[in-house]
Design a protein around this motif. Sequence first.
Motif, short mmCIF file in Angstrom:
data_model
loop_
_atom_site.label_atom_id
_atom_site.label_comp_id
_atom_site.label_asym_id
_atom_site.label_seq_id
_atom_site.Cartn_x
_atom_site.Cartn_y
_atom_site.Cartn_z
N ALA A 63 0.77 -1.09 -0.10
CA ALA A 63 -0.07 -0.10 0.09
C ALA A 63 0.88 1.37 0.04
CB ALA A 63 -0.80 0.11 1.29
N PRO A 64 0.40 2.47 -0.44
CA PRO A 64 1.12 3.61 -0.56
C PRO A 64 1.44 4.02 1.00
CG PRO A 64 -0.83 3.83 -1.98
CD PRO A 64 -0.78 2.50 -1.25
N SER A 65 2.63 4.80 1.04
CA SER A 65 2.85 5.05 2.31
C SER A 65 2.00 6.25 2.90
CB SER A 65 4.29 5.82 2.53
OG SER A 65 4.69 6.86 1.59
N GLY A 66 2.14 6.58 4.26
CA GLY A 66 1.11 7.51 4.87
C GLY A 66 -0.16 7.13 4.83
N THR A 67 -0.99 8.02 4.98
CA THR A 67 -2.45 7.80 5.12
C THR A 67 -3.35 7.74 4.02
OG1 THR A 67 -3.01 10.11 4.58
CG2 THR A 67 -2.66 9.72 6.95
N ARG A 68 -2.45 7.63 2.90
CA ARG A 68 -3.17 7.11 1.42
C ARG A 68 -3.28 5.60 1.43
NH1 ARG A 68 0.32 9.64 -3.11
NH2 ARG A 68 1.84 9.01 -1.71
N GLY A 69 -2.39 5.10 2.19
CA GLY A 69 -2.45 3.54 2.10
C GLY A 69 -3.04 2.74 3.38
N ILE A 70 -4.04 3.70 3.87
CA ILE A 70 -4.81 2.95 4.89
C ILE A 70 -6.07 2.38 4.38
CG2 ILE A 70 -5.83 3.36 7.13
CD1 ILE A 70 -3.57 5.36 7.58
N SER A 71 -6.71 1.20 4.86
CA SER A 71 -7.70 0.61 4.42
C SER A 71 -8.57 0.39 5.60
CB SER A 71 -7.68 -0.72 3.69
OG SER A 71 -6.80 -0.50 2.54
N LEU A 72 -9.93 0.24 5.76
CA LEU A 72 -10.92 0.02 6.81
C LEU A 72 -11.21 -1.37 6.59
CD1 LEU A 72 -12.22 1.34 9.33
CD2 LEU A 72 -14.03 2.04 7.82
N PHE A 73 -11.57 -2.22 7.70
CA PHE A 73 -11.80 -3.56 7.74
C PHE A 73 -13.14 -3.62 9.02
CE2 PHE A 73 -7.81 -3.44 5.83
CZ PHE A 73 -7.83 -4.39 4.67
N LEU A 74 -13.86 -4.43 8.64
CA LEU A 74 -14.93 -4.84 9.65
C LEU A 74 -14.50 -6.21 10.23
CD1 LEU A 74 -18.70 -4.83 9.57
CD2 LEU A 74 -17.82 -6.88 10.18
N VAL A 75 -14.10 -6.28 11.63
CA VAL A 75 -13.57 -7.62 12.22
C VAL A 75 -14.48 -7.82 13.55
CG1 VAL A 75 -11.50 -8.59 13.35
CG2 VAL A 75 -11.32 -6.65 11.48
N PRO A 76 -15.40 -8.66 13.16
CA PRO A 76 -16.34 -8.94 14.50
C PRO A 76 -15.79 -9.96 15.38
CG PRO A 76 -16.78 -10.42 12.63
CD PRO A 76 -15.60 -9.62 11.98
N LYS A 77 -16.23 -9.83 16.75
CA LYS A 77 -15.61 -10.79 17.69
C LYS A 77 -16.02 -12.15 17.54
CE LYS A 77 -16.64 -11.67 22.52
NZ LYS A 77 -17.57 -11.37 23.83
N VAL A 78 -17.27 -12.27 17.03
CA VAL A 78 -17.87 -13.46 16.65
C VAL A 78 -18.25 -13.79 15.21
CG1 VAL A 78 -19.81 -15.18 17.09
CG2 VAL A 78 -18.96 -13.60 18.92
N LEU A 79 -17.45 -14.61 14.44
CA LEU A 79 -17.93 -14.79 13.22
C LEU A 79 -19.05 -15.21 12.84
CD1 LEU A 79 -14.21 -16.26 12.42
CD2 LEU A 79 -14.96 -14.03 11.83
N PRO A 80 -19.41 -14.98 11.37
CA PRO A 80 -20.83 -15.69 10.94
C PRO A 80 -21.30 -16.84 11.36
CG PRO A 80 -19.84 -14.10 9.24
CD PRO A 80 -18.88 -14.40 10.46
#
Length: 581
Positions: free
Chosen positions: A212-229
């Motif tokens: 990913a690009p350096s700095g804030t341009r290389g940040i992605s967002l993920f949904l990570v649940p405690k309990v999986l589906p």
Amino acid sequence: MSYRAPVSEMMFTLRHVAGLDGAGAVSVEDADAILTEAGRLAGDVLAPLNRVGDRHGATLSNGVVTMAPGFAAAYKTFVAGGWNGLTADPDHGGQGLPQVLDAACTEMWNGANLAFGLCPLLTAGGIEALAAHGSEDLKARYLGKLVSGEWTATMNLTEPQAGSDLAALRTRAEPAGDGSYRIVGSKIYITYGAHDMADNVVHLVLARLKDAPSGTRGISLFLVPKVLPDGSENDLRCSGLEHKLGIHASPTCSMAFGDRGGATGWLVGEENRGLACMFTMMNNARLGVGLQGVGVAEAATQRALAYARERRQGKAAGSAEASPIVAHPDVQRMLLTMKAYTAAARGICYLTAAALDAAEGPEGKAALDRASLLTPVAKAFSTDIANEVASLGVQVHGGMGFVEETGAAQAMRDARILGIYEGTNGIQAIDLTGRKLPLNDGATVRAQIAAMRRVAESLLKAADSDLGHAPARLRAGIEALDQATSHQLASLRSNRPEAALAGATPYLRLFGLAQGAACLAREALASRAALKAGETDPAHAGRIALARFFAENLLPATEGLAQVVIDGGGFLDDAGAVLTG
């Protein structure tokens, strides 16, 4: 004394500052009924747990976080009442009510119990981020249960080495080949990262993809649940709880992702565009934190006023025996300051929420820009005054304020975090000056100042002995804001951002004072009209007196602040000589 929501004052501000007139999604009568019921929940269920939570705190044992006694039951009552999804889309189980009505409820939850109020505040931000940026599959799987409150949400930004500098994030994500990702890393300061009030916690986590690009341009967002589906536990855990100055009952967690190879997560939005998605959640939370400030200030004021009416000490002028301390002029000054700051901050926050509602209508972008301008002021001014009001509350209590028995000390401890999380107030000032003033080449802020001027002109036309010097003071305060705004914009346009940033914090305070005074002036005008129409509610005279007090005693600071903004930046040349060595 326990907290009681000031429903009548809230409704008055909603109607005469925020413009709630019954023409939108909710009538004035329904709004009053909703706030009355919310106030009952806040006062009868949440407020009694405030002291309990402060004493017991949240605990971590064998990887399990347990809330203070009563919190889990209170949360079930909260959810059963449908309070978690007031503004959410009805398609996802929400009630679709205006943001401004939810703002008043948010003030109540946090005035009654700040540590409790943090949980639904974070979930509300998660709902908004997922609704705006999540895939249809993620929305179908998670939104309904987040809206109902059956599950709660968090945001995971901060890491030990990063602090407020999101460019330094190290948590990493790798595609798993099945549409999901494996998340590995650690986060700190995760509010309600683990607890026993809900079966699942849905974490929104910022992480970096490989290459990913350096700095804030290389940040992605993920949904990570405690309990999986599939019902299994995800590869994440609470690795520690912070021991804090205040908000003891709110679990502030260190989170570890990927001890066993990687926590399973799903991308929210586009790769490397996670910061834009997270800002949806953060902007929601910033107004919410401003409302937390209003709530804490209101609760501290109620407590101090009740104490001042009961505590007898010294003889007031003309009294032959010990008087309640509320009769002494300096105590009156402190209490009026507390009430005036709280009412002004409430007006600013409700005005911001109303702009968010207006952005969904014909005003569109203009209203959204207005909300963007007001949001850093709502967050920073309201939380600054929460700290000041809570401190004054301790002072009113005297020695009893310095011990824990009265609760005044808890308010001061709890309030201290408000100017720090969701972007420190210094960051809010930078945002206001660097990003929001230049909106539409300055037209947005000029329009807001023009709206304040219209209030000042109305106050001048209504000038009477009960308003004292308020009309002239309001006009002078707005002129001070106008001059400081011109300086800030000129500095930015002449490529001298450091000159503008040197005055960013005093500028935000100046803006808050002027806007807050205009809000109180609008209430005073409405109250004068009501009195002339024959209404006899004594609260009308109180609002007029409070607006006058603010204008004559607090607003004059604007002229000095303008001088600091315009002429005070010289410290940049001298700071090195003072701060080095």
